[in-house]
Design a protein around this motif. Structure first.
Motif, PDB file in Angstrom:
ATOM      1  N   GLU A  19       0.848  -1.197   0.000  1.00 39.92           N
ATOM      2  CA  GLU A  19       0.000   0.000   0.000  1.00 39.92           C
ATOM      3  C   GLU A  19       0.884   1.249   0.000  1.00 39.92           C
ATOM      4  OE1 GLU A  19      -2.068   3.342   1.024  1.00 39.92           O
ATOM      5  OE2 GLU A  19      -0.827   2.446   2.606  1.00 39.92           O
ATOM      6  N   PRO A  20       0.624   2.212  -0.904  1.00 36.12           N
ATOM      7  CA  PRO A  20       1.564   3.322  -1.104  1.00 36.12           C
ATOM      8  C   PRO A  20       1.904   4.125   0.142  1.00 36.12           C
ATOM      9  CG  PRO A  20       0.014   3.228  -2.927  1.00 36.12           C
ATOM     10  CD  PRO A  20      -0.457   2.238  -1.907  1.00 36.12           C
ATOM     11  N   GLN A  21       0.912   4.494   0.945  1.00 35.25           N
ATOM     12  CA  GLN A  21       1.217   5.336   2.099  1.00 35.25           C
ATOM     13  C   GLN A  21       1.978   4.566   3.172  1.00 35.25           C
ATOM     14  OE1 GLN A  21      -2.151   7.556   3.563  1.00 35.25           O
ATOM     15  NE2 GLN A  21      -2.485   8.569   1.591  1.00 35.25           N
ATOM     16  N   ALA A  22       1.600   3.324   3.404  1.00 41.54           N
ATOM     17  CA  ALA A  22       2.299   2.516   4.402  1.00 41.54           C
ATOM     18  C   ALA A  22       3.739   2.257   3.952  1.00 41.54           C
ATOM     19  CB  ALA A  22       1.567   1.195   4.634  1.00 41.54           C
ATOM     20  N   CYS A  23       3.923   2.000   2.646  1.00 41.71           N
ATOM     21  CA  CYS A  23       5.270   1.788   2.122  1.00 41.71           C
ATOM     22  C   CYS A  23       6.097   3.063   2.231  1.00 41.71           C
ATOM     23  CB  CYS A  23       5.183   1.343   0.672  1.00 41.71           C
ATOM     24  SG  CYS A  23       6.788   0.973  -0.074  1.00 41.71           S
ATOM     25  N   ALA A  24       5.473   4.190   1.913  1.00 43.60           N
ATOM     26  CA  ALA A  24       6.188   5.465   1.985  1.00 43.60           C
ATOM     27  C   ALA A  24       6.664   5.753   3.405  1.00 43.60           C
ATOM     28  CB  ALA A  24       5.295   6.592   1.491  1.00 43.60           C
ATOM     29  N   MET A  25       5.876   5.392   4.399  1.00 38.69           N
ATOM     30  CA  MET A  25       6.276   5.641   5.778  1.00 38.69           C
ATOM     31  C   MET A  25       7.507   4.807   6.155  1.00 38.69           C
ATOM     32  SD  MET A  25       5.838   7.430   8.430  1.00 38.69           S
ATOM     33  CE  MET A  25       4.278   8.228   8.001  1.00 38.69           C
ATOM     34  N   VAL A  26       7.533   3.552   5.725  1.00 40.11           N
ATOM     35  CA  VAL A  26       8.703   2.713   5.984  1.00 40.11           C
ATOM     36  C   VAL A  26       9.930   3.283   5.272  1.00 40.11           C
ATOM     37  CG1 VAL A  26       9.721   0.429   5.629  1.00 40.11           C
ATOM     38  CG2 VAL A  26       7.321   0.635   6.353  1.00 40.11           C
ATOM     39  N   GLU A  27       9.777   3.611   3.996  1.00 38.15           N
ATOM     40  CA  GLU A  27      10.915   4.111   3.231  1.00 38.15           C
ATOM     41  C   GLU A  27      11.351   5.487   3.696  1.00 38.15           C
ATOM     42  OE1 GLU A  27      11.081   1.842  -0.866  1.00 38.15           O
ATOM     43  OE2 GLU A  27       9.548   3.426  -0.905  1.00 38.15           O
ATOM     44  N   HIS A  28      10.413   6.278   4.183  1.00 40.60           N
ATOM     45  CA  HIS A  28      10.718   7.589   4.756  1.00 40.60           C
ATOM     46  C   HIS A  28      11.733   7.457   5.891  1.00 40.60           C
ATOM     47  CE1 HIS A  28       9.724  11.295   7.052  1.00 40.60           C
ATOM     48  NE2 HIS A  28       9.540  10.493   8.083  1.00 40.60           N
ATOM     49  N   TRP A  29      11.497   6.535   6.810  1.00 43.70           N
ATOM     50  CA  TRP A  29      12.402   6.349   7.940  1.00 43.70           C
ATOM     51  C   TRP A  29      13.696   5.671   7.513  1.00 43.70           C
ATOM     52  CZ3 TRP A  29      12.270   9.100  12.060  1.00 43.70           C
ATOM     53  CH2 TRP A  29      11.058   9.678  12.460  1.00 43.70           C
ATOM     54  N   MET A  30      13.643   4.806   6.502  1.00 47.07           N
ATOM     55  CA  MET A  30      14.869   4.204   5.987  1.00 47.07           C
ATOM     56  C   MET A  30      15.764   5.257   5.344  1.00 47.07           C
ATOM     57  SD  MET A  30      13.444   0.648   4.287  1.00 47.07           S
ATOM     58  CE  MET A  30      15.087  -0.043   3.985  1.00 47.07           C
ATOM     59  N   ASP A  31      15.149   6.161   4.572  1.00 47.66           N
ATOM     60  CA  ASP A  31      15.933   7.209   3.921  1.00 47.66           C
ATOM     61  C   ASP A  31      16.506   8.183   4.946  1.00 47.66           C
ATOM     62  OD1 ASP A  31      15.368   6.061   1.490  1.00 47.66           O
ATOM     63  OD2 ASP A  31      13.777   7.471   0.965  1.00 47.66           O
ATOM     64  N   TRP A  32      15.732   8.506   5.967  1.00 50.43           N
ATOM     65  CA  TRP A  32      16.229   9.391   7.028  1.00 50.43           C
ATOM     66  C   TRP A  32      17.415   8.752   7.738  1.00 50.43           C
ATOM     67  CZ3 TRP A  32      16.142   8.773  12.466  1.00 50.43           C
ATOM     68  CH2 TRP A  32      16.496   9.916  13.193  1.00 50.43           C
ATOM     69  N   GLN A  33      17.326   7.454   7.960  1.00 46.26           N
ATOM     70  CA  GLN A  33      18.442   6.754   8.606  1.00 46.26           C
ATOM     71  C   GLN A  33      19.716   6.885   7.778  1.00 46.26           C
ATOM     72  OE1 GLN A  33      19.792   3.629   7.268  1.00 46.26           O
ATOM     73  NE2 GLN A  33      21.283   3.412   8.917  1.00 46.26           N
ATOM     74  N   ALA A  34      19.585   6.758   6.466  1.00 49.71           N
ATOM     75  CA  ALA A  34      20.763   6.786   5.604  1.00 49.71           C
ATOM     76  C   ALA A  34      21.317   8.191   5.410  1.00 49.71           C
ATOM     77  CB  ALA A  34      20.425   6.172   4.243  1.00 49.71           C
ATOM     78  N   THR A  35      20.437   9.194   5.337  1.00 52.97           N
ATOM     79  CA  THR A  35      20.896  10.534   4.972  1.00 52.97           C
ATOM     80  C   THR A  35      21.177  11.435   6.163  1.00 52.97           C
ATOM     81  OG1 THR A  35      18.603  11.315   4.768  1.00 52.97           O
ATOM     82  CG2 THR A  35      19.668  10.459   2.769  1.00 52.97           C
ATOM     83  N   GLU A  36      20.396  11.318   7.222  1.00 55.13           N
ATOM     84  CA  GLU A  36      20.536  12.216   8.367  1.00 55.13           C
ATOM     85  C   GLU A  36      21.174  11.515   9.574  1.00 55.13           C
ATOM     86  OE1 GLU A  36      19.916  15.400   8.097  1.00 55.13           O
ATOM     87  OE2 GLU A  36      19.182  15.155   6.049  1.00 55.13           O
ATOM     88  N   PHE A  37      20.583  10.411   9.993  1.00 56.88           N
ATOM     89  CA  PHE A  37      21.021   9.731  11.209  1.00 56.88           C
ATOM     90  C   PHE A  37      22.466   9.243  11.067  1.00 56.88           C
ATOM     91  CE2 PHE A  37      19.368   6.436  14.535  1.00 56.88           C
ATOM     92  CZ  PHE A  37      20.180   7.008  15.483  1.00 56.88           C
ATOM     93  N   ASN A  38      22.759   8.538   9.969  1.00 49.59           N
ATOM     94  CA  ASN A  38      24.113   8.019   9.799  1.00 49.59           C
ATOM     95  C   ASN A  38      25.148   9.128   9.652  1.00 49.59           C
ATOM     96  OD1 ASN A  38      23.393   5.368  10.052  1.00 49.59           O
ATOM     97  ND2 ASN A  38      24.118   4.732   8.039  1.00 49.59           N
ATOM     98  N   ASN A  39      24.791  10.205   8.995  1.00 47.24           N
ATOM     99  CA  ASN A  39      25.744  11.304   8.824  1.00 47.24           C
ATOM    100  C   ASN A  39      26.082  11.985  10.141  1.00 47.24           C
ATOM    101  OD1 ASN A  39      26.326  11.185   6.068  1.00 47.24           O
ATOM    102  ND2 ASN A  39      24.444  12.250   5.535  1.00 47.24           N
ATOM    103  N   ALA A  40      25.196  11.892  11.120  1.00 45.14           N
ATOM    104  CA  ALA A  40      25.420  12.573  12.398  1.00 45.14           C
ATOM    105  C   ALA A  40      26.621  12.006  13.149  1.00 45.14           C
ATOM    106  CB  ALA A  40      24.161  12.488  13.263  1.00 45.14           C
ATOM    107  N   TRP A  41      26.939  10.742  12.937  1.00 45.97           N
ATOM    108  CA  TRP A  41      28.040  10.138  13.708  1.00 45.97           C
ATOM    109  C   TRP A  41      29.331  10.018  12.912  1.00 45.97           C
ATOM    110  CZ3 TRP A  41      29.542   5.929  11.065  1.00 45.97           C
ATOM    111  CH2 TRP A  41      28.572   5.132  10.405  1.00 45.97           C
TER     112      TRP A  41
END
Length: 207
Positions: free
Chosen positions: A86-108
């Motif tokens: 389902e598009p919105q449920a998938c987008a929510m999962v991928e949203h947090w995956m992308d944040w992990q890769a672009t923001e969270f990982n860069n912080a350390w």
């Protein structure tokens, strides 16, 4: 059988191994990277021009970028619980995956080699202080999200978002500096620690 190229001390390799076990796929893991078979060869750069791990080999299909590999594995096995259709449920999962890769990982990027790896090239106190502040800022964002869901990162159920974030939070927890209180993250982390694959590849004493 799937082949995963990358050393198990790599946090990005471990998220792929964890995903393989969650979806029930057999795999062969081969150590590549610093201290093992070099990635700085023409042969390896043919597989991944960035000369980084992990790389997934599925017969003739080659894929790099750890979060993309995790998505591929979920789709390959039809695990819509891990990556919904389902598009919105998938987008929510991928949203947090992308944040992990672009923001969270860069912080350390500076703090982890400075404090956990004790790399002498990372010895600027101001950069370390700034890195800790940014890392804790990201932790605060995840804490607020888990307070809202009272369950998992993307909602009520365990998904790929929890795999990639679980590895990152494990790294944060194991890096020696003063950590803020994060009760929602602690509850979520304890929930992840009930999963055998996380105990092997995430909360396993390795940062």
């Amino acid at each position: 059988m799937l082949k995963i190229l990358g050393k198990t001390s790599s946090v990005n390799v471990r998220k792929v191994l964890w995903t393989c076990e969650e979806v029930g796929l057999d795999y062969l893991q081969e150590d590549y990277g610093s201290g093992f078979t070099s990635t700085e060869t023409d042969a390896f750069r043919t597989l991944n021009p960035n000369a980084m791990v992990p790389v997934l080999l599925d017969d003739e299909f080659v894929l790099w970028e750890s979060n993309s590999i995790c998505r591929y594995l979920a789709r390959k096995t039809g695990r819509r619980d891990l990556l919904p259709a389902e598009p919105q449920a998938c987008a929510m999962v991928e949203h947090w995956m992308d944040w992990q890769a672009t923001e969270f990982n860069n912080a350390w990027r500076y703090v982890f080699p400075a404090l956990a790896r004790k790399n002498p090239a990372f010895n600027d106190p101001k950069a370390i202080e700034a890195g800790i502040k940014e890392w804790n800022h990201c932790i605060g964002i995840l804490e607020q999200q888990l307070q809202r869901t009272d369950a998992f990162a993307a909602g009520d159920t365990f998904t790929l978002a929890d795999i990639v974030l679980g590895l990152s939070v494990n790294r944060w927890k194991m890096t020696p500096f003063e950590h803020p209180q994060v009760p929602a993250i602690d509850t979520w982390f304890a929930r992840l620690s009930q999963r055998p694959a996380f105990l092997r590849h995430g909360n396993n004493g390795m940062a």
